[in-house]
Design a protein around this motif. Structure first.
Motif, PDB file in Angstrom:
ATOM      1  N   VAL A  88      29.953 -45.563   3.194  1.00  0.00           N
ATOM      2  CA  VAL A  88      31.041 -44.684   3.975  1.00  0.00           C
ATOM      3  C   VAL A  88      32.291 -44.908   2.674  1.00  0.00           C
ATOM      4  N   TYR A 125      30.562 -40.474   5.903  1.00  0.00           N
ATOM      5  CA  TYR A 125      29.457 -41.487   5.623  1.00  0.00           C
ATOM      6  C   TYR A 125      28.379 -40.690   5.381  1.00  0.00           C
ATOM      7  N   TRP A 182      38.493 -51.922   5.584  1.00  0.00           N
ATOM      8  CA  TRP A 182      37.090 -52.402   5.508  1.00  0.00           C
ATOM      9  C   TRP A 182      37.029 -53.968   6.178  1.00  0.00           C
ATOM     10  N   LEU A 238      37.643 -53.645  10.170  1.00  0.00           N
ATOM     11  CA  LEU A 238      36.380 -53.326  10.774  1.00  0.00           C
ATOM     12  C   LEU A 238      35.329 -54.220  10.565  1.00  0.00           C
ATOM     13  N   ARG A 239      35.227 -54.934   9.831  1.00  0.00           N
ATOM     14  CA  ARG A 239      34.256 -56.190   9.605  1.00  0.00           C
ATOM     15  C   ARG A 239      34.762 -57.130  10.641  1.00  0.00           C
ATOM     16  N   GLN A 267      32.023 -55.189  13.626  1.00  0.00           N
ATOM     17  CA  GLN A 267      30.923 -55.634  13.186  1.00  0.00           C
ATOM     18  C   GLN A 267      30.692 -57.139  13.131  1.00  0.00           C
ATOM     19  N   LEU A 320      30.020 -48.457  13.275  1.00  0.00           N
ATOM     20  CA  LEU A 320      31.022 -48.043  12.602  1.00  0.00           C
ATOM     21  C   LEU A 320      31.746 -46.689  12.823  1.00  0.00           C
ATOM     22  N   ARG A 321      31.237 -45.733  13.359  1.00  0.00           N
ATOM     23  CA  ARG A 321      32.177 -44.563  13.824  1.00  0.00           C
ATOM     24  C   ARG A 321      33.061 -45.141  15.157  1.00  0.00           C
TER      25      ARG A 321
END
Length: 185
Positions: free
Chosen positions: A30, A48, A129, A132-133, A137, A152-153
């Motif tokens: 990404v 991505y 990032w 996001l994590r 995730q 992810l999207r």
């Protein structure tokens, strides 16, 4: 696809284990840009690549974005923003590739500044990032690359609609939009 963990628990004295079936069968790369303009809503533009699950490589033979992929992303950003922009890049080797340097030199709508080596704290995308994590995730064992790609999207789309979060990633760097930017060699 080792799952990132945020929190877990176990009995005192027992180390928690996360069991994941099988081996990694795919790879997703990404690339993203945080876009800021005084008086306008902050934006996140990303792309991505889902790599071949058997070899893990792209058409170019790389296991990540090639300089041509970054070139194409910059063209998309220019088209979406409809204006010249200043690009602040970290020292990823692909960002410093000769082909990409030549492309940037030919364009009058891109001005590039390189961040110093080993300075992720100055890169607003690192905050993206991290967010996001911690959200989409965290504590998830992905079953296949498509499952990872869906998460992810969804996570990046949620971040795109939260311009305050994108602004916060810039604020965390200590950089501002009004600071004069000396060229970093």
């Amino acid at each position: 696809m080792t799952p990132p963990t945020s929190r877990t628990w176990s009995k005192r004295g027992h180390t928690p284990l996360i069991r994941v079936r099988g081996r990694s069968r795919g790879r997703v790369s990404v690339a993203a840009l945080c876009c800021y303009r005084p008086g306008a809503r902050s934006r996140l533009i990303y792309r991505y690549i889902l790599h071949d699950p058997h070899g893990g490589h792209t058409k170019s033979g790389r296991r990540s974005f090639s300089w041509t992929d970054y070139r194409d992303l910059l063209r998309v950003v220019h088209h979406q923003l409809g204006a010249p922009f200043v690009l602040v890049w970290d020292n990823l080797n692909t960002h410093r590739a000769a082909g990409l340097r030549d492309f940037v030199a030919e364009q009058d709508w891109i001005t590039v500044f390189q961040l110093p080596s080993y300075a992720p704290d100055l890169n607003p995308v690192e905050g993206i990032w991290s967010a996001l994590r911690r959200s989409r995730q965290a504590n998830t064992a992905f079953t296949d690359p498509d499952h990872l790609l869906r998460a992810l999207r969804q996570g990046l789309r949620q971040i795109q609609y939260r311009s305050g979060l994108i602004d916060g990633c810039l604020a965390a760097t200590g950089l501002t939009l009004t600071t004069s930017r000396p060229e970093i060699q």
